[in-house]
Design an enzyme around this catalytic site. Structure first.
Site, short mmCIF file in Angstrom:
data_model
loop_
_atom_site.label_atom_id
_atom_site.label_comp_id
_atom_site.label_asym_id
_atom_site.label_seq_id
_atom_site.Cartn_x
_atom_site.Cartn_y
_atom_site.Cartn_z
N GLY A 1 13.20 -20.89 102.31
CA GLY A 1 13.92 -19.72 102.78
C GLY A 1 13.08 -18.94 103.77
O GLY A 1 12.66 -17.84 103.48
N SER B 1 13.95 -18.21 107.15
CA SER B 1 14.62 -17.85 108.40
C SER B 1 15.12 -16.42 108.46
O SER B 1 15.65 -16.00 109.50
CB SER B 1 15.80 -18.80 108.65
OG SER B 1 16.76 -18.69 107.62
N ALA C 1 18.33 -26.77 100.31
CA ALA C 1 17.20 -26.84 99.38
C ALA C 1 17.64 -26.97 97.94
O ALA C 1 16.83 -27.33 97.07
CB ALA C 1 16.32 -25.59 99.55
N ALA D 1 18.29 -17.38 99.25
CA ALA D 1 19.44 -16.53 98.91
C ALA D 1 20.70 -17.24 99.38
O ALA D 1 20.80 -17.62 100.55
CB ALA D 1 19.32 -15.16 99.58
N TYR E 1 13.54 -8.16 93.20
CA TYR E 1 13.71 -6.73 93.52
C TYR E 1 14.07 -6.00 92.24
O TYR E 1 14.77 -6.55 91.37
CB TYR E 1 14.82 -6.56 94.57
CG TYR E 1 15.09 -5.12 94.98
CD1 TYR E 1 14.13 -4.38 95.67
CD2 TYR E 1 16.29 -4.51 94.67
CE1 TYR E 1 14.39 -3.07 96.06
CE2 TYR E 1 16.56 -3.20 95.05
CZ TYR E 1 15.60 -2.48 95.75
OH TYR E 1 15.85 -1.17 96.12
N TYR F 1 22.95 -3.29 90.36
CA TYR F 1 21.90 -4.24 90.69
C TYR F 1 21.14 -4.68 89.43
O TYR F 1 21.44 -5.71 88.85
CB TYR F 1 20.92 -3.68 91.74
CG TYR F 1 20.09 -4.78 92.35
CD1 TYR F 1 20.49 -5.38 93.54
CD2 TYR F 1 18.95 -5.26 91.72
CE1 TYR F 1 19.76 -6.43 94.08
CE2 TYR F 1 18.21 -6.30 92.26
CZ TYR F 1 18.61 -6.88 93.44
OH TYR F 1 17.89 -7.92 93.96
N VAL G 1 16.65 -3.95 104.72
CA VAL G 1 17.98 -4.27 105.23
C VAL G 1 18.01 -5.76 105.53
O VAL G 1 17.36 -6.24 106.45
CB VAL G 1 18.30 -3.46 106.50
CG1 VAL G 1 19.72 -3.80 106.99
CG2 VAL G 1 18.17 -1.97 106.23
N THR G 2 18.74 -6.50 104.72
CA THR G 2 18.88 -7.95 104.90
C THR G 2 20.36 -8.31 104.83
O THR G 2 21.19 -7.52 104.38
CB THR G 2 18.11 -8.72 103.81
OG1 THR G 2 18.74 -8.47 102.54
CG2 THR G 2 16.65 -8.29 103.75
#
Length: 400
Positions: A49, A51, A113, A141, A228, A238, A277-278
């Site tokens: 992961g 990128s 993956a 993710a 997280y 969350y 921020v993703t």
């Protein structure tokens, strides 16, 4: 070659095309902000992961600060007649150019993956080119995962557990951001289980076991998975929701790996990062509003992903002492969860509509960050000019 005049296709937080020049420029700017440390230890790294988000930050800080060698894995969409390639595709091409220009030995694989075929492809490359792996970084993710043993396709959901979730949310559907509300019904046990299977530690375990089976664990091997924790304000959706259940599964897996397949050979950790921020986080209800308020409170003290990613590299490579909390996690989120910071965020959250009027700059910053994820709104990029949208996947640039 494909020169196109492209414009963003955007609806609220959803952007379905990427700008190749803008996406590449975001990588270059991240790179330039990372302190260079000549003479690093050059460990062999398998980065799952690479990128986007913390995975990209981990790649760039590892290269720039520790001279890492190895393989990055992502699953990105190429260009089609109707759409540009994904932003992650263009970011990978930009990262590969930096690898080549800096004389680094790092290559990239575009593969699923989660699949047995993807694992075999990657591990064949690792075995042939590098040999034993010093560090496996797990930063995947995805919305779904197929269990390679059963063929079951698990779909993750973002839902509360036990009771409905009602909270304020940030709405970008109109020209001016506003506060709306969101209500989600609780997840079923099956949905919770599916989310754990996608976002928990099941696949991480398979990767570590596969490395062990191939005798690809170096002496002192470490593996770290990104997680997280977050604020009490976002906990109902969350940490106390389906995603939190998956993160708890991930954290349990770390202990089980250390006591099991890695016993006497290495250690597994989770790394609890701070807010960012993703593409993944922007899909979680209320997270956008919370992050907007957090940025309004912290301003330029809001830590970037590259600033945060330097600490775990220092600790995993021995450049700094390894420090974990009572749950065995490496913590990067102290700046976010500082009580004085959270008090100020809570004050805005208590009356979110009024809070948003005091946090306008934070909302503008958040939307700007979303656009930059796809290469849009990057200062200095000429969006009026046609852009070259064709970019080959850069595995060959690493000299395989």
């Amino acid at each position: 070659m494909s020169l196109r005049q492209i414009d963003p296709k955007q609806r609220g937080l959803l952007i379905v095309n990427a700008h190749p020049v803008g996406a590449a420029e975001t990588v270059t700017r991240m790179w330039e902000r990372i302190p260079a440390r000549p003479g690093g230890t050059s460990p062999v790294v398998l980065l799952l992961g690479h990128s986007a988000g913390y995975g990209l930050a981990t790649l760039l800080t590892g290269l720039r600060g520790h001279g890492i060698r190895g393989v990055g894995v992502a699953f990105e969409a190429p260009e089609t007649e109707r759409r540009t390639a994904s932003a992650g595709w263009y970011r990978t091409a930009a990262a590969a150019r930096l690898v080549q220009e800096g004389g680094h030995d790092f290559v990239f694989v575009n593969a699923d993956a989660f699949s047995e075929q993807g694992k075999a492809q990657v591990l064949d490359l690792v075995e042939k080119r590098y040999g034993p792996v010093d560090h496996l970084i797990y930063s995947l993710a995805a919305p779904r995962r197929t269990d390679p043993a059963t063929g079951t396709v698990h779909h993750s959901v973002i839902k509360p557990i036990g009771r409905p979730y009602e909270a304020p949310a940030l709405d970008f559907s109109e020209a001016t951001p506003r506060v709306s509300s969101v209500r989600l019904e609780p997840a079923t046990p099956a949905e919770r289980h599916a989310t754990e299977q996608v976002m928990g530690g099941a696949d991480w375990r398979l990767w570590v076991e596969a490395l062990a089976e191939r005798a690809l664990l170096a002496d002192g091997f470490t593996t770290a998975a990104l997680t997280y924790i977050g604020s009490e304000l976002t906990a109902p959706i969350y940490r106390q929701g389906t995603i939190g259940a998956a993160k708890e599964h991930l954290e349990r897996t770390a202990g089980e790996l250390t006591a099991g397949v890695l016993a006497g050979r290495g250690r597994a950790f989770t790394v609890a990062a701070g807010a960012a921020v993703t593409q993944a986080s922007s899909a979680i209800p209320s997270i956008a509003l919370y992050t907007t308020f957090l940025r309004a409170v912290l301003g330029e003290d809001f830590r970037t992903t590259t600033e945060q990613a330097q600490d775990p590299w220092d600790q995993l490579t021995g450049a700094a002492p390894l420090v974990t909390d009572g749950e065995g996690r490496i913590r990067l989120d102290g700046w976010e969860l500082d009580e004085h910071v959270q008090d100020r965020v809570r004050a805005l959250w208590s009356d979110p509509r009024t809070g948003l009027t005091r946090a306008t700059a934070g909302a503008e910053w958040f939307m700007g960050q979303i656009r930059e994820l796809y290469g849009w709104g990057v200062p200095g990029v000429d969006y009026a000019a046609p852009a070259e949208t064709t970019a080959p996947w850069p595995l060959a640039l690493g000299g395989q």
